[in-house]
Scaffold this motif. Structure first.
Motif, PDB file in Angstrom:
ATOM      1  N   ASP A 480       0.825  -1.215   0.000  1.00 17.80           N
ATOM      2  CA  ASP A 480       0.000   0.000   0.000  1.00 17.80           C
ATOM      3  C   ASP A 480       0.856   1.261   0.000  1.00 17.80           C
ATOM      4  N   VAL A 481       2.000   1.220   0.668  1.00 23.14           N
ATOM      5  CA  VAL A 481       2.918   2.356   0.613  1.00 23.14           C
ATOM      6  C   VAL A 481       3.372   2.585  -0.825  1.00 23.14           C
ATOM      7  N   TYR A 482       3.726   1.503  -1.493  1.00 23.30           N
ATOM      8  CA  TYR A 482       4.121   1.623  -2.902  1.00 23.30           C
ATOM      9  C   TYR A 482       2.989   2.210  -3.735  1.00 23.30           C
ATOM     10  N   ARG A 483       1.786   1.702  -3.549  1.00 18.47           N
ATOM     11  CA  ARG A 483       0.647   2.184  -4.351  1.00 18.47           C
ATOM     12  C   ARG A 483       0.388   3.668  -4.120  1.00 18.47           C
ATOM     13  N   ALA A 484       0.580   4.129  -2.883  1.00 13.29           N
ATOM     14  CA  ALA A 484       0.371   5.548  -2.588  1.00 13.29           C
ATOM     15  C   ALA A 484       1.394   6.414  -3.314  1.00 13.29           C
ATOM     16  N   ILE A 485       2.647   5.981  -3.351  1.00 16.53           N
ATOM     17  CA  ILE A 485       3.666   6.734  -4.086  1.00 16.53           C
ATOM     18  C   ILE A 485       3.375   6.690  -5.579  1.00 16.53           C
ATOM     19  N   ASP A 486       2.967   5.529  -6.043  1.00 12.33           N
ATOM     20  CA  ASP A 486       2.667   5.368  -7.467  1.00 12.33           C
ATOM     21  C   ASP A 486       1.521   6.282  -7.890  1.00 12.33           C
ATOM     22  N   ALA A 487       0.519   6.445  -7.028  1.00  8.88           N
ATOM     23  CA  ALA A 487      -0.600   7.319  -7.359  1.00  8.88           C
ATOM     24  C   ALA A 487      -0.192   8.787  -7.358  1.00  8.88           C
ATOM     25  N   HIS A 488       0.783   9.131  -6.499  1.00  8.12           N
ATOM     26  CA  HIS A 488       1.173  10.532  -6.349  1.00  8.12           C
ATOM     27  C   HIS A 488       2.310  10.918  -7.291  1.00  8.12           C
ATOM     28  N   HIS A 489       3.317  10.043  -7.386  1.00  7.10           N
ATOM     29  CA  HIS A 489       4.489  10.311  -8.226  1.00  7.10           C
ATOM     30  C   HIS A 489       4.837   9.056  -9.030  1.00  7.10           C
ATOM     31  N   PRO A 490       4.070   8.761 -10.071  1.00  7.24           N
ATOM     32  CA  PRO A 490       4.272   7.503 -10.810  1.00  7.24           C
ATOM     33  C   PRO A 490       5.655   7.360 -11.426  1.00  7.24           C
ATOM     34  N   LEU A 491       6.262   8.462 -11.856  1.00 11.00           N
ATOM     35  CA  LEU A 491       7.590   8.360 -12.458  1.00 11.00           C
ATOM     36  C   LEU A 491       8.603   7.872 -11.432  1.00 11.00           C
ATOM     37  N   LEU A 492       8.497   8.324 -10.184  1.00  6.54           N
ATOM     38  CA  LEU A 492       9.429   7.912  -9.156  1.00  6.54           C
ATOM     39  C   LEU A 492       9.126   6.504  -8.661  1.00  6.54           C
ATOM     40  N   ALA A 493       7.845   6.156  -8.634  1.00  5.55           N
ATOM     41  CA  ALA A 493       7.459   4.821  -8.155  1.00  5.55           C
ATOM     42  C   ALA A 493       7.914   3.725  -9.106  1.00  5.55           C
ATOM     43  N   ARG A 494       8.084   4.035 -10.367  1.00  3.93           N
ATOM     44  CA  ARG A 494       8.418   2.990 -11.335  1.00  3.93           C
ATOM     45  C   ARG A 494       9.769   2.351 -11.060  1.00  3.93           C
ATOM     46  N   TYR A 495      10.613   3.011 -10.284  1.00  5.86           N
ATOM     47  CA  TYR A 495      11.938   2.473  -9.987  1.00  5.86           C
ATOM     48  C   TYR A 495      11.957   1.670  -8.685  1.00  5.86           C
ATOM     49  N   ILE A 496      10.847   1.677  -7.942  1.00  2.00           N
ATOM     50  CA  ILE A 496      10.787   0.943  -6.675  1.00  2.00           C
ATOM     51  C   ILE A 496      10.487  -0.526  -6.978  1.00  2.00           C
ATOM     52  N   ARG A 497      11.258  -1.409  -6.405  1.00  2.00           N
ATOM     53  CA  ARG A 497      11.056  -2.846  -6.601  1.00  2.00           C
ATOM     54  C   ARG A 497      10.035  -3.346  -5.588  1.00  2.00           C
ATOM     55  N   VAL A 498       8.952  -3.893  -6.064  1.00  2.44           N
ATOM     56  CA  VAL A 498       7.865  -4.308  -5.194  1.00  2.44           C
ATOM     57  C   VAL A 498       7.293  -5.627  -5.692  1.00  2.44           C
ATOM     58  N   ASP A 499       6.866  -6.459  -4.773  1.00  2.00           N
ATOM     59  CA  ASP A 499       6.174  -7.703  -5.091  1.00  2.00           C
ATOM     60  C   ASP A 499       4.714  -7.513  -4.685  1.00  2.00           C
ATOM     61  N   LEU A 500       3.826  -7.464  -5.661  1.00  7.52           N
ATOM     62  CA  LEU A 500       2.411  -7.209  -5.399  1.00  7.52           C
ATOM     63  C   LEU A 500       1.574  -8.481  -5.384  1.00  7.52           C
ATOM     64  N   GLU A 501       2.231  -9.627  -5.426  1.00  4.05           N
ATOM     65  CA  GLU A 501       1.496 -10.894  -5.405  1.00  4.05           C
ATOM     66  C   GLU A 501       1.122 -11.281  -3.970  1.00  4.05           C
ATOM     67  N   ASP A 502       0.182 -12.205  -3.867  1.00  2.78           N
ATOM     68  CA  ASP A 502      -0.174 -12.813  -2.577  1.00  2.78           C
ATOM     69  C   ASP A 502       0.309 -14.253  -2.576  1.00  2.78           C
ATOM     70  N   TYR A 503       0.748 -14.728  -1.407  1.00  7.12           N
ATOM     71  CA  TYR A 503       1.267 -16.088  -1.307  1.00  7.12           C
ATOM     72  C   TYR A 503       0.645 -16.769  -0.089  1.00  7.12           C
TER      73      TYR A 503
END
Length: 508
Positions: A480-503
């Protein structure tokens, strides 16, 4: 390069890893002696080895000049520095305020049978390293909780003991069947050993059941900390409103002074810290109205983000490669096209390997998040101490996390009953002694925390805490932290490595 005679080399050899190279390590020396030697760098033209030799041969330190170290370790005389080392610290650390000298002395402290609540106070100290007992790999028993001396003589005392014992009993009663249920859901794969499969399934079961552990559960932790930071930590602990934390502060001071006595001599309760805590609590109670719990409050809320973030980051990246003042450089970058700014940022971040952290220009951008999270997950989030964290204590007002697996494995009724019993106990304890009421709450209960991270640390937090092997509670916070950055600053979020899957089983 300093040259030493054969006799001098024989004296020095036990204490340094080489005698003729500009880089060497110190060994078999008391921590305070090491701090003295490093402090001499700022006051002496001589090399460290020459100063050490002078101290030994002059008899100023209680060191035995031997040509070899006995098989059992360092010579027995290495246990204590003599008066001159002590006087040096008194003069430079205390008399002239050179507190940085204390950073060269390091203490390794073991702290056992400390509550989770008190461990969070200790681990608030940024400049230290901690290793704590894991709720994922270690099962807890009914005797492992802090007894709360503040409640002695009150009716709430029996309520506290009965409640936490019931929580532990439920935790231990559910564990064997839950391990078997997880095994049925996640059969052993062809490449997995029986032991590995059992370990993964047991860890999954313990991850589910950790929500039942009370915040008063006893844990163990190891601390590595320098003398300056330790003095500050002890001052905070000795000034803390909780009895357990103050007692721990006294115990830590007693044991640490056996290793670095001079550097901790002046750690004591601080009136400013203690009195301000009381004043702010009173002021909050006077000025702030009580409010009902917020319904459907989001787990993660971005409450402050940098303006003009892309231009600021691009300018910060270019700053060390230019001779322009900041205002002029930032104004120039603001006139770049979107593609130009993106090219600068991409060139700075795109070459990272799988284990490379971003470079430090990202630290010039900060984001503040308000996070509502169960206290168990907060224990893991708090470890990212390259941030500013301000937390509220867990409270029934914020409700509790209900893991999907609790429903899946048919133990929701038992789980809810435990939560309700703990909430009722909290209310009774809060009426008697408000500050210690959170000890009775299970780790499922939520708390709010305000965290300001720089963008570089956010990269680390999101990548690490969203990874497959993480606990589901903090994995979702990181996502959710990643998604918040992505919504606000998508260009900067694109460089963040994140795993959005569920296991279902993260550590197969």
């Amino acid at each position: 390069m300093t040259h030493f005679s054969a006799d001098e080399q024989a004296i020095l050899a036990p204490y340094v890893t080489n005698l003729d190279q500009p880089v060497f390590a110190l060994q078999h020396l008391p921590e305070e002696v090491i701090a003295v030697l490093f402090a001499y760098y700022s006051r002496s033209r001589e090399s460290l080895r020459r100063n050490l030799l002078d101290l030994i041969t002059a008899g100023d330190l209680d060191l035995l000049a031997t040509t070899s170290i006995p098989a059992s370790g360092a010579p027995p005389e290495l246990g204590h520095a003599q008066a001159k080392a002590r006087r040096f610290h008194e003069k430079w650390v205390v008399g002239y305020g050179h507190a940085s000298v204390a950073e060269h002395a390091v203490a390794h402290l073991a702290v056992e049978d400390v509550s989770i609540i008190a461990s969070k106070v200790i681990e608030d100290m940024r400049l230290a390293s901690y290793t704590e007992k894991s709720t994922r790999y270690v099962a807890f028993d009914t005797k492992q909780y802090y007894p709360l001396p503040e409640l002695q003589g009150t009716a709430a005392d029996a309520t506290y003991h009965d409640t936490v014992q019931a929580l532990f009993q439920t935790y231990n009663a559910l564990l064997p069947d839950l391990i078997e249920a997880v095994k049925r859901d996640w059969p052993r794969g062809p490449q997995q050993t029986e032991r590995g499969h059992h370990t993964a399934c047991r860890a999954k079961a313990l991850d589910i059941l950790r929500y039942l552990l009370p915040a008063g559960t006893l844990t163990n932790l190891g601390i590595t900390i320098n003398g300056r930071a330790l003095e500050h930590l002890l001052t905070k602990m000795l000034s803390h409103p909780l009895c357990e934390v103050r007692q721990l502060g006294e115990q830590l001071k007693t044991e640490a002074r056996k290793v670095i006595p001079t550097l901790l001599k002046y750690a004591k309760p601080n009136a400013y810290m203690a009195e301000t805590e009381i004043a702010m609590q009173s002021m909050a109670e006077t000025l702030l109205e009580s409010v009902d719990a917020v319904q459907d409050e989001p787990a993660v809320r971005l409450v402050q983000a940098p303006d003009d973030a892309e231009a600021t980051l691009a300018a910060a990246i270019l700053y060390s490669h230019s001779q322009q003042p900041w205002s002029q450089l930032l104004n120039r970058v603001r006139h770049f096209s979107q593609a130009q700014r993106q090219n600068v940022i991409d060139a700075y971040l795109s070459r990272r390997g799988p284990h490379d952290q971003p470079l430090r220009a990202l630290e010039h951008l900060t984001y503040t998040f308000e996070i509502l999270v169960d206290y168990g997950a907060y224990r893991d989030i708090q470890r990212h101490r390259m941030a500013t964290q301000t937390r509220q204590m867990p409270s029934p007002q914020h409700g509790y996390s209900l893991p999907e697996d609790v429903v899946r494995y048919g133990v929701q009724e038992t789980f809810d009953a435990c939560m309700q019993r703990a909430a009722a106990a909290y209310e009774q304890i809060e009426h008697a002694r408000p500050r210690v009421a959170p000890y009775v709450l299970p780790l499922a209960y939520r708390c709010r925390v305000l965290i300001t991270w720089n963008l570089r640390e956010l990269h680390h937090f999101v990548q690490l805490r969203s990874a497959k092997q993480g606990h589901v509670s903090y994995r979702r916070i990181a996502q959710d932290v990643y998604r918040a950055i992505d919504a606000h600053h998508p260009l900067l979020a694109r460089y963040i490595r994140v795993d959005l899957e569920d296991y279902g089983l993260g550590r197969l």
